[in-house]
Design a protein around this motif. Structure first.
Motif, short mmCIF file in Angstrom:
data_model
loop_
_atom_site.label_atom_id
_atom_site.label_comp_id
_atom_site.label_asym_id
_atom_site.label_seq_id
_atom_site.Cartn_x
_atom_site.Cartn_y
_atom_site.Cartn_z
N SER A 6 -1.90 46.64 11.42
CA SER A 6 -1.90 45.64 12.27
C SER A 6 -1.20 46.13 13.73
N LEU A 7 -1.55 47.11 14.22
CA LEU A 7 -1.31 47.65 15.37
C LEU A 7 -2.10 47.15 16.46
N TYR A 75 -4.75 50.66 13.34
CA TYR A 75 -3.82 51.27 12.19
C TYR A 75 -3.92 52.79 12.25
N ALA A 106 4.19 44.81 12.26
CA ALA A 106 3.24 45.90 11.63
C ALA A 106 3.63 45.99 10.12
#
Length: 433
Positions: A6-7, A75, A106
């Motif tokens: 979740s970047l 990710y 994240a």
């Protein structure tokens, strides 16, 4: 390694590394641990007040990107110098209420062992990196469409604080000497009891997973280069070339495969593939599909080694002059007939069979030859005419039947047209007044 998901798409390798550094132990707790270790010479076994990895324990990070566009997939992976530091970093992440990188939440977890695989010899160096366990091996990401862009944070692991006082050093030396004396006494006791004692130190065999993968990859390459002979049927038209090993596609069966092993299994053991090779039409369609995908493909023509020449046509014995001469005939059997003249008289009319409708054909299939219906022929002969009934009235009610459906429909249509014309006339008359 730890995997971080979740970047943001705009997060680069440096920002990713700075975000992982948030999982370091705080400076206050690091100083307290060093002071505790220097005073006692032992590491603390109690649960620390603050979790986290040691400072400068992050070795490098890998941000997963697409090979064709270079865009981030959202990710990446973080590699620490030791397993203990990775566990401590994950423990701090679990204790934190929220963990953000680039102002976005994240998620951190452990990476599985097969996330990186040995790189092929012909791989692009830009998409590979050097392994930690084996310096002679290069690794790549498991998905061939993606690659991990490497960003090194620290080359050497952080130093472990050592005891500085002479008394602590002397205690450590005395403890080591006592352990050696205990081992010597144990060996002497076993020798007196007649037990053979080996002077060699026990060898701890630790299998390197990367070496195993490398060996397995070489075996697979050897199998691909030297495949076992396969007995296949010999069709009249060549099927060689209808299997695209590079594109992992079988044009004969119209099947796509994810790996080369699955394609080989399909070719060697699939009943569908074996049956299609026996079907001439399936092979012709396969060549048409291959020609559509690859216009430069040359389709084998009849007369080649794999394609026999078409059978010769049989001679028409009835019209062959040589055969007629041998049989004593002068004219062929199907010679042109003389045209009719005016003196031949009028032609007799030929009775043509009447064409049957679809309903009559269906009735003829079940044995109906005309006449009345029924087993003994006492049924009706005329077709049933459709009837119109008043809406909302049950069958058999008095006054419910209006008559023939076609006549009622035509009558209602005429009445509706007359009523609408009358309404238009009346409306025009009102507008004029």
């Amino acid at each position: 390694m730890l995997v971080v998901q979740s970047l943001k798409p705009t997060t680069d390798e440096e920002l990713f590394a700075k975000g992982i550094m948030k999982l370091y132990k705080s400076e206050e707790e690091e100083a307290a641990d060093k002071a505790r270790q220097s005073s006692t010479g032992l590491k603390s076994t109690s649960t620390p007040r603050n979790f986290g990895a040691r400072k400068d324990s992050l070795k490098r990070v890998f941000l997963i990107r697409a090979k064709d566009s270079g865009e981030s997939c959202g990710y990446g992976l973080a590699e620490f110098h030791t397993i203990e530091d990775a566990k401590a970093a994950y423990a701090k992440y679990s204790a934190m209420k929220n963990f953000t990188i680039g102002s976005k939440d994240a998620f951190v977890s452990y990476a599985h062992l097969g996330v990186f695989i040995p790189a092929f010899e012909d791989g692009d160096p830009a998409f590979t990196f050097q392994a930690t366990a084996d310096q002679t091996m290069r690794l790549q990401y498991r998905d061939p469409r993606l690659f991990g862009r490497e960003h090194t944070v620290t080359h050497n692991p952080p130093e472990v604080a050592e005891s500085s006082t002479p008394q602590q050093k002397e205690d450590q030396q005395g403890k080591a000497k006592a352990e050696q004396d205990a081992k010597a006494k144990n060996k002497k006791r076993k020798a007196e009891e007649g037990v053979s004692v080996s002077n060699k130190k026990p060898t701890i065999i630790m299998a390197d997973k990367f070496s195993q993968w490398n060996q397995r990859e070489k075996e697979q390459r050897k199998d691909v280069q030297n495949p076992p002979p396969v007995t296949r049927p010999k069709p009249s038209m060549s099927a060689d070339g209808l299997v695209d090993f590079a594109g992992l596609k079988c044009y004969v069966c119209l099947r796509n495969f994810k790996t080369l092993d699955l394609l080989n299994v399909h070719i060697d053991g699939s009943d569908l593939h074996a049956n299609r090779l026996k079907d001439e039409s399936a092979i012709v369609k396969g060549w048409e599909r291959l020609k559509k995908d690859k216009p430069d493909t040359v389709i084998p023509k009849p007369g080649s080694e794999q394609h026999p020449a078409p059978p010769q046509r049989r001679q028409n014995v009835a019209n062959n002059p040589d055969v007629l001469a041998q049989n004593g005939q002068s004219k062929p059997l199907n010679a042109e007939k003389p045209k009719p003249s005016a003196n031949d008289g009028p032609k007799q009319p030929v009775d043509k069979e009447p064409k049957l409708s679809k309903g009559e054909k269906l009735m003829a299939k079940i044995g109906f030859k005309g006449g009345s219906l029924g087993a003994s022929g006492e049924g009706i002969t005329a077709a049933i005419q459709p009837q119109m009934y008043r809406p909302g009235v049950g069958l058999g009610a008095e006054g419910g039947k209006l008559g023939d459906a076609l006549e009622v429909a035509e009558k209602s249509y005429v009445e509706k047209g007359r009523d609408s014309a009358r309404e238009r006339f009346e409306q025009l008359s009102r507008d004029r007044n």
